[in-house]
Each structure stands twice: as C-alpha cells, then as structure tokens.
Design a protein around this motif. Structure first.
Motif, mmCIF file in Angstrom:
data_model
loop_
_atom_site.group_PDB
_atom_site.id
_atom_site.type_symbol
_atom_site.label_atom_id
_atom_site.label_comp_id
_atom_site.label_asym_id
_atom_site.label_seq_id
_atom_site.Cartn_x
_atom_site.Cartn_y
_atom_site.Cartn_z
ATOM 1 N N LYS A 145 0.851 -1.187 0.000
ATOM 2 C CA LYS A 145 0.000 0.000 0.000
ATOM 3 C C LYS A 145 0.886 1.235 0.000
ATOM 4 O O LYS A 145 1.960 1.243 0.633
ATOM 5 N N GLY A 146 0.450 2.290 -0.698
ATOM 6 C CA GLY A 146 1.241 3.502 -0.743
ATOM 7 C C GLY A 146 2.672 3.215 -1.156
ATOM 8 O O GLY A 146 2.912 2.516 -2.138
ATOM 9 N N ASP A 147 3.626 3.729 -0.374
ATOM 10 C CA ASP A 147 5.039 3.452 -0.651
ATOM 11 C C ASP A 147 5.611 2.483 0.380
ATOM 12 O O ASP A 147 6.805 2.491 0.674
ATOM 13 N N GLY A 148 4.734 1.640 0.927
ATOM 14 C CA GLY A 148 5.146 0.697 1.967
ATOM 15 C C GLY A 148 5.937 -0.486 1.434
ATOM 16 O O GLY A 148 6.245 -0.584 0.242
ATOM 17 N N GLN A 149 6.253 -1.400 2.339
ATOM 18 C CA GLN A 149 7.043 -2.578 2.004
ATOM 19 C C GLN A 149 6.181 -3.629 1.304
ATOM 20 O O GLN A 149 4.992 -3.767 1.574
ATOM 21 N N TRP A 150 6.821 -4.377 0.421
ATOM 22 C CA TRP A 150 6.132 -5.478 -0.234
ATOM 23 C C TRP A 150 5.724 -6.542 0.786
ATOM 24 O O TRP A 150 6.471 -6.833 1.728
ATOM 25 N N GLN A 151 4.549 -7.123 0.575
ATOM 26 C CA GLN A 151 4.096 -8.277 1.353
ATOM 27 C C GLN A 151 3.861 -9.435 0.399
ATOM 28 O O GLN A 151 3.265 -9.263 -0.665
ATOM 29 N N LEU A 152 4.322 -10.612 0.779
ATOM 30 C CA LEU A 152 4.068 -11.812 -0.011
ATOM 31 C C LEU A 152 2.602 -12.218 0.169
ATOM 32 O O LEU A 152 2.124 -12.358 1.298
ATOM 33 N N VAL A 153 1.903 -12.375 -0.938
ATOM 34 C CA VAL A 153 0.480 -12.728 -0.909
ATOM 35 C C VAL A 153 0.271 -14.198 -1.249
ATOM 36 O O VAL A 153 -0.508 -14.894 -0.602
ATOM 37 N N ARG A 154 0.972 -14.681 -2.272
ATOM 38 C CA ARG A 154 0.715 -16.053 -2.716
ATOM 39 C C ARG A 154 1.876 -16.539 -3.574
ATOM 40 O O ARG A 154 2.446 -15.775 -4.348
ATOM 41 N N VAL A 155 2.218 -17.815 -3.445
ATOM 42 C CA VAL A 155 3.075 -18.525 -4.386
ATOM 43 C C VAL A 155 2.268 -19.719 -4.866
ATOM 44 O O VAL A 155 1.767 -20.509 -4.051
ATOM 45 N N THR A 156 2.120 -19.843 -6.179
ATOM 46 C CA THR A 156 1.265 -20.891 -6.721
ATOM 47 C C THR A 156 1.896 -21.444 -7.990
ATOM 48 O O THR A 156 2.630 -20.727 -8.681
ATOM 49 N N PRO A 157 1.646 -22.704 -8.320
ATOM 50 C CA PRO A 157 2.260 -23.278 -9.526
ATOM 51 C C PRO A 157 1.733 -22.630 -10.805
ATOM 52 O O PRO A 157 0.549 -22.291 -10.908
ATOM 53 N N LEU A 158 2.632 -22.471 -11.784
ATOM 54 C CA LEU A 158 2.254 -22.072 -13.131
ATOM 55 C C LEU A 158 3.279 -22.701 -14.072
ATOM 56 O O LEU A 158 4.455 -22.348 -14.042
ATOM 57 N N ALA A 159 2.817 -23.639 -14.893
ATOM 58 C CA ALA A 159 3.728 -24.396 -15.754
ATOM 59 C C ALA A 159 4.519 -23.457 -16.663
ATOM 60 O O ALA A 159 3.961 -22.512 -17.230
ATOM 61 N N PRO A 160 5.817 -23.693 -16.806
ATOM 62 C CA PRO A 160 6.655 -22.776 -17.585
ATOM 63 C C PRO A 160 6.329 -22.735 -19.068
ATOM 64 O O PRO A 160 6.686 -21.781 -19.753
ATOM 65 N N ASP A 161 5.631 -23.756 -19.578
ATOM 66 C CA ASP A 161 5.381 -23.809 -21.020
ATOM 67 C C ASP A 161 4.013 -23.265 -21.426
ATOM 68 O O ASP A 161 3.692 -23.242 -22.608
ATOM 69 N N VAL A 162 3.205 -22.790 -20.472
ATOM 70 C CA VAL A 162 1.883 -22.296 -20.848
ATOM 71 C C VAL A 162 1.949 -20.814 -21.207
ATOM 72 O O VAL A 162 2.808 -20.072 -20.727
ATOM 73 N N VAL A 163 1.042 -20.400 -22.073
ATOM 74 C CA VAL A 163 0.905 -18.994 -22.439
ATOM 75 C C VAL A 163 -0.008 -18.326 -21.421
ATOM 76 O O VAL A 163 -1.145 -18.773 -21.198
ATOM 77 N N ALA A 164 0.468 -17.262 -20.781
ATOM 78 C CA ALA A 164 -0.310 -16.556 -19.765
ATOM 79 C C ALA A 164 -0.329 -15.060 -20.057
ATOM 80 O O ALA A 164 0.614 -14.517 -20.636
ATOM 81 N N ASN A 165 -1.408 -14.422 -19.657
ATOM 82 C CA ASN A 165 -1.553 -12.974 -19.758
ATOM 83 C C ASN A 165 -1.880 -12.421 -18.378
ATOM 84 O O ASN A 165 -2.401 -13.143 -17.517
ATOM 85 N N ALA A 166 -1.589 -11.146 -18.184
ATOM 86 C CA ALA A 166 -1.832 -10.548 -16.868
ATOM 87 C C ALA A 166 -2.152 -9.070 -17.018
ATOM 88 O O ALA A 166 -1.787 -8.431 -18.003
#
Length: 201
Positions: A145-166
C-alpha cells in the motif's frame, strides 16, 4: 521493478470490457457491471467468469505490476491483478471487501477456485500496487500500500510452457458500479528471489 516499461492501456485486450471505461490523463477509470465476478465451483457451486480484466502477455521471466485506487464499500468489491491462462486456470489477487473490512488475498484457480484472505483495514483509500512475477514453475504475488514494504500474498504453480496474460482486474459480485482508478500498468523482469527483500525483490 527494474527495467520496467509501461504497457499502454490501448495495447492490452479486455476480457469482459466494463460498461464504463474512461481515460483521465495517464489513468484508466472503470466502473464495474452488475454482479461481475471470477469464481469456479468451490463451496458455492457456480461458475462466474464475467469480471473485468485488461490483459497483456506475461512471458516466463517477467513480472507485471498494477497500481490502483478504489472505494470498496459493498460485500466482495475487489480489484487488483489477474493472471490468466484460460477460463479454468487463472489467479486474481489484490484487495477485496469482506466481513466489513478490506482484505488482502488471492484466488488461485485450476478448475476449482482456492481462496485465501487476511484482514488489511489500513489499506482502505490508499494506492495499492500488486505484482505478479513469473519464474520457473511458479507465479509469485506480492503487494504493498502507498510506498510501503512489499508483502508476499501467494506462491502458486504455473507451468513454464503455458501462455499466460496478466493485468488489472476488478469486479463487484453483489452490485454494479464499483469505480476503480488504475494509475500504473508496467512490465519488467521477474523477481530475483522468492525471499529477497526491498524494492528490488
């Protein structure tokens, strides 16, 4: 995020364009459709895929950051970043209004949605930045938030060979007219380490 490049709003593509989309200077202002949402099956039994997301390529080894502001008022009002492979494989993360307070969390979906939240009352009416970083077989979501510190929200699998958009997403499952001002949409290098600290994560 080092070496970041702004993604022009008109270069990305809409998944379910909102009923109201305006450009105000460098900002994108959107207003959500009635009962818009992303969810698949778990607990509720329904499939909703009518939320709004503005998507650009997220190749392996890159990260996308989105910054936005919104007045979350109604149950399940939400905005942040979406990473999408297809209608059965996606992640949305950011702030959602639930149990009377803003909550920082994510929904990771692989046929069935998996939801996690943590109360974040101090995040209301503040600029929020969410980053999705793609490296190896993982997608890492961080936010601040604002200029605060990063917080880890989630680590989840995503296959390296798939096409993804964000890109930025928003929806309002119990009403219409959540207004979100997106102020930043950039792509840069993926995080150097899962456990690195500071702005150069």
């Amino acid at each position: 995020m080092e070496g970041n490049r702004t993604i022009p709003w008109n270069v990305a593509h809409w998944l379910n364009r909102p009923p109201s989309v305006d450009i105000d200077g460098d900002d994108l202002i959107v207003s959500t459709a009635d009962r818009s949402d992303f969810w698949r099956r778990t607990s509720y039994g329904f499939i909703h895929d009518n939320g709004h997301a503005l998507l650009a390529a997220l190749p392996l080894g890159t990260a996308i950051e989105v910054t936005y502001e919104a007045d979350f008022e109604a149950l399940f009002d939400q905005a942040g970043i979406m990473v999408r492979v297809d209608e059965r494989t996606w992640v949305k993360a950011g702030v959602e209004f639930s149990d009377g307070v803003p909550q920082l969390g994510a929904v990771a979906t692989r046929e069935f949605s998996d939801w996690s939240l943590a109360p974040a009352p101090e995040w209301i009416r503040r600029p929020i930045t969410v980053r999705a970083s793609r490296s190896g077989d993982a997608l890492t979501i961080r936010a601040h938030k604002g200029d605060g510190q990063w917080q880890l929200v989630r680590v989840t699998p995503l296959a390296p060979d798939v096409v993804a958009n964000a890109g930025p997403f928003c929806c309002s499952p119990t009403r219409r007219g959540l207004v979100v001002r997106f102020t930043r949409f950039v792509r840069g290098a993926a995080d150097a380490s899962l456990h690195a600290e500071g702005p150069g994560v």
